[in-house]
Design an enzyme around this catalytic site. Structure first.
Site, mmCIF file in Angstrom:
data_model
loop_
_atom_site.group_PDB
_atom_site.id
_atom_site.type_symbol
_atom_site.label_atom_id
_atom_site.label_comp_id
_atom_site.label_asym_id
_atom_site.label_seq_id
_atom_site.Cartn_x
_atom_site.Cartn_y
_atom_site.Cartn_z
ATOM 1 N N HIS A 190 -0.876 0.931 7.586
ATOM 2 C CA HIS A 190 -1.516 0.974 6.275
ATOM 3 C C HIS A 190 -1.490 2.395 5.718
ATOM 4 O O HIS A 190 -1.689 3.368 6.441
ATOM 5 C CB HIS A 190 -2.965 0.497 6.395
ATOM 6 C CG HIS A 190 -3.663 0.344 5.087
ATOM 7 N ND1 HIS A 190 -3.209 -0.491 4.097
ATOM 8 C CD2 HIS A 190 -4.799 0.912 4.604
ATOM 9 C CE1 HIS A 190 -4.029 -0.438 3.058
ATOM 10 N NE2 HIS A 190 -5.002 0.419 3.346
ATOM 11 N N CYS B 254 0.827 -1.213 0.000
ATOM 12 C CA CYS B 254 0.000 0.000 0.000
ATOM 13 C C CYS B 254 0.859 1.260 0.000
ATOM 14 O O CYS B 254 0.418 2.314 -0.466
ATOM 15 C CB CYS B 254 -0.948 -0.003 1.199
ATOM 16 S SG CYS B 254 -0.130 -0.193 2.800
#
Length: 780
Positions: A732, A309
């Site tokens: 994330h 990510c």
């Protein structure tokens, strides 16, 4: 008419070390899921689309490779009325690809335009090898995970019992009838089944039982052994997967010849990758409503490859900038013709631009059927940026791994790769739009003489003030919000520096101040919200307040040398050493608590100009074994010329975007070490390289000054990368991009890997942003 190429062309199945591009085209994101499928070259295993872009035909003509295997996949219709169950990292989904898809294959000669019998004895082994081989993306993931493995004392000190032939005993477990998932004890030759695992892999743990009873530590999984010497090796004493450097001899002791082995089962690494569960990010509004997916041009998501990510978020921000769109999006133009498109940076960046911007792939995932537990319209499947990820990470100790990385460090690395790559006329380097000049002014407190130093940068760091708020019961630590202006004021504020004046000899010190000499078209800001505890950086959540409206940076423009200012004399030395660390940067780093050796090493690796950049490098290299060693600049090794001219190494570096002279010079300066050569080129941006004895370097093009100093300098927030987690190397990353959708009113769009949704109010998320992209507002 029979095809003559089948008999005239030499064909052989792919080896485990060869890349097989049987998932998507190497020049666009058309895949086996398209109606026309994907053509895999039977000679070099390149993947080419036979559909809209006809890259398969282009490959056939340019490489004279006419024989292809067409692979087409269709989804089996399955309706699920229950939400997907969450699984642990080591769990493996029972549903296989065969359960989800029907696969259709056909062999064809593109030159003769005829079909070929799949069962032709010359074709069949190659087809079978292609279908069984790991895809390119899976192979790269396996390599990345495997390079993390090490040996251990139990393997290094392994004492094997008296040898004997075991070939007749390798049919099943010694304590049950299982014939798969079998582990051979390297110490005594016992064969035991492994542990039961999800996904239909049977096991009664008899291998573990043997290790417990006998205290024998090391075993190898028989079905995972390849002729190249790789295999699953497990140490039960360490309870870890390991690497056995003497695997060939250890197996030969039991009569197993490595070169005769054929891999028949998935390795532990491959199975772990299949089930790698990514961090789930809230996709609902504050009142619990599902955020609705968006589709269309420039609204395409990127599939998470497993901890990728950090890459996806940066790519979404970059390819929404006009400079990147103009440079790499070529809907009506042909891509450069290269021998290996998957290994060419230019091709892969153009492929990424087409994938993200064209809108051809921005459509609901046909594999997902809507239910009461999912949105009315499914999210996208997402494009897998595996080829670009591999290319960016090749030769890099961090980005070549499958671990989570710092998105800003990835941005810096990618900007360097692009800026060093070739930009054929009239195409320009898109990262030039990021560049600007910072001017540092030093003034002696005693004699008032000054010195100006200018540094070219492509981003700026802002240290976010950390002021804890009073503790509130039931809540974690809270920090006082700060504005972006406060952070910029701190960056550009005068500060005291303890230096001896070269003019008057005073030790009273200097004042130092850094201001913009020019402004870029796109200003990239990294908000450093880090607290250092026991030499380990820890990210803290400090709200940074940034509005959507344009704001001025005029007050941060340097006025330059004044008529009444007298310059300090330049320092002179009789014999300058190979490397002298920037004194001011060293002082700044040491004031933060870093030892001198670490400061020297960081400044050498990052170009010796900016303490902030050097500190970021230190954050990423805390675990280097030589981090505290004195910096030694090695002279080029004997025979460095031969190492510098190694065609394979030069090809690897040019594939990363460097010119041949730069690659040759970097290898020559580092004794042929590819990884160090990359760092050397990055640290010497103005060195044009080694053009050879008979080819002097061309005249350097007149350098234009980075950025402009014209006022007013108004900037507006365009996109941000946000991070959730306590470490920049975990958690994330997502991207928010300001776009004009169906109305003329700009709205924020959330890119959360493959999920693309209208974000609505993002004020809370803006407070936790990590990287900002501000575009300069053009006044008309």
């Amino acid at each position: 008419m029979a095809c003559p190429h089948v008999e005239s062309i030499s064909l052989s199945p792919p080896t485990p070390s060869q890349s097989v591009y049987r998932e998507d085209c190497t020049q666009c994101f058309d895949s086996i899921d398209e109606p026309a499928g994907l053509d895999v070259c039977l000679q070099c295993f390149n993947g080419g689309c036979p559909g809209v872009k006809t890259h398969s035909k282009l490959h056939s003509i340019t490489r004279s490779h006419p024989l292809v295997l067409n692979i087409r996949r269709t989804r089996k219709q399955l309706v699920k009325d229950e939400p997907p169950a969450k699984i642990t990292k080591l769990a493996i989904a029972a549903e296989t690809e065969a359960d989800r898809y029907d696969t259709h294959t056909a062999a064809r000669c593109l030159e003769c335009d005829v079909d070929i019998d799949l069962f032709n004895p010359k074709i069949a082994p190659v087809v079978n090898g292609i279908l069984k081989a790991n895809t390119f993306s899976r192979q790269e993931e396996v390599k990345a995970w495997e390079q993390e493995l090490t040996s251990c004392e139990h393997i290094l000190l392994l004492q094997q019992q008296e040898s004997r032939q075991l070939q007749s005993d390798l049919g099943h477990c010694s304590k049950c009838d299982l014939k798969e998932n079998l582990w051979l004890c390297l110490e005594c030759g016992n064969l035991g089944c492994g542990r039961a695992q999800f996904g239909g892999v049977g096991g009664n743990s008899h291998g573990l039982a043997h290790a417990t009873e006998s205290s024998h530590a090391v075993a190898v999984k028989l079905g995972s052994i390849t002729p190249e010497g790789t295999a699953d090796v497990y140490c039960y004493q360490c309870d870890e997967e390991r690497v056995d450097g003497e695997l060939s001899s250890h197996l030969a002791h039991w009569g197993i010849i490595l070169s005769d082995q054929i891999k028949t089962e998935k390795s532990l690494t491959e199975m772990q990758i299949e089930q790698n569960l990514r961090w789930e990010f809230s996709m609902t509004t504050e009142d619990g409503k599902e955020l609705q997916p968006l589709f269309g041009p420039a609204l395409t998501g990127l599939k998470n490859l497993g901890n990728s990510c950090y890459l996806a978020s940066i790519l979404q921000c970059l390819f929404d900038l006009p400079a990147f769109q103009d440079r790499y999006y070529r809907p009506g133009s042909d891509l450069p013709i290269v021998a290996d498109p998957a290994q060419d940076l230019e091709t892969q960046l153009c492929k990424m631009a087409d994938g993200l911007l064209s809108g051809r792939y921005s459509k609901p995932d046909s594999d997902v059927v809507a239910s009461e537990h999912s949105p009315e319209v499914p999210h996208q499947k997402g494009l897998a940026p595996s080829m670009l990820k591999h290319l960016i990470g090749r030769g890099h100790p961090e980005f070549s791994t499958m671990r989570q990385q710092d998105s800003f460090e990835l941005l810096q690395h990618l900007v360097k790769l692009i800026s060093r790559s070739q930009h054929p006329s009239p195409l320009r380097d898109p990262t030039q739009k990021f560049r600007f000049l910072m001017e540092q002014r030093l003034e002696c407190l005693s004699c008032k003489k000054v010195r100006y130093q200018t540094n070219e940068q492509d981003s700026i760091f802002i240290d976010v003030p950390l002021e804890k708020l009073p503790a509130v019961e039931g809540q974690g630590e809270q920090y006082k919000p700060v504005t972006l202006k406060q952070c910029l004021d701190n960056v550009t504020a005068p500060e005291a520096v303890e230096l001896t004046c070269a003019s008057c000899g005073s030790k009273d010190g200097f004042t130092k101040r850094s201001l913009f000499k020019t402004f870029p078209d796109t200003l990239i800001v990294n908000a450093r919200k880090m607290a250092i505890e026991n030499w380990v950086p820890r990210k803290v959540d400090v709200p940074v307040l940034v509005g959507d409206e344009p704001f001025d940076l005029d007050e941060y423009l340097s006025s330059g040398q004044q008529a009444n200012e007298e310059l300090l004399p330049e320092d002179s030395t009789s014999a300058a050493p190979a490397f002298v660390a920037n004194e001011q940067a060293v002082e700044q780093l040491m004031s933060m608590g870093f030892p001198k050796n670490r400061c020297d090493r960081a400044l050498y690796a990052t170009g010796n100009s900016d303490a902030n950049i050097a500190m970021e490098w230190l954050f990423g290299h805390m675990e280097d074994p030589d981090i505290d060693d004195p910096l030694v600049i090695a002279a080029p090794a004997a025979g460095g010329g031969a190492l510098a001219d190694d065609p394979e190494k030069i090809e690897m570096l040019t594939g990363m975007g460097f010119s041949v002279p730069q690659a040759r010079k970097g290898l020559r300066e580092t004794g042929g070490d590819i990884e160090r050569a990359v760092e050397w080129v990055f640290s010497h941006p103005d060195d044009m390289g080694d053009f050879g004895e008979d080819a002097p370097p061309p005249e350097a093009a007149e350098r234009t000054e980075a950025g402009t100093s014209t006022l007013p300098a108004k900037f507006q927030l365009h996109s941000i990368v946000c991070h959730k987690g306590t470490s920049i190397h975990a958690g994330h990353y997502v991207a928010f991009v300001r776009k004009v959708l169906d109305t003329q009113v700009p709205k924020w769009v959330l890119f959360n890997d493959e999920k693309v949704v209208e974000a609505g109010d993002i004020e809370e998320m803006k407070k936790t942003a990590y990287v900002y992209f501000f575009n300069r507002v053009v006044l008309v």
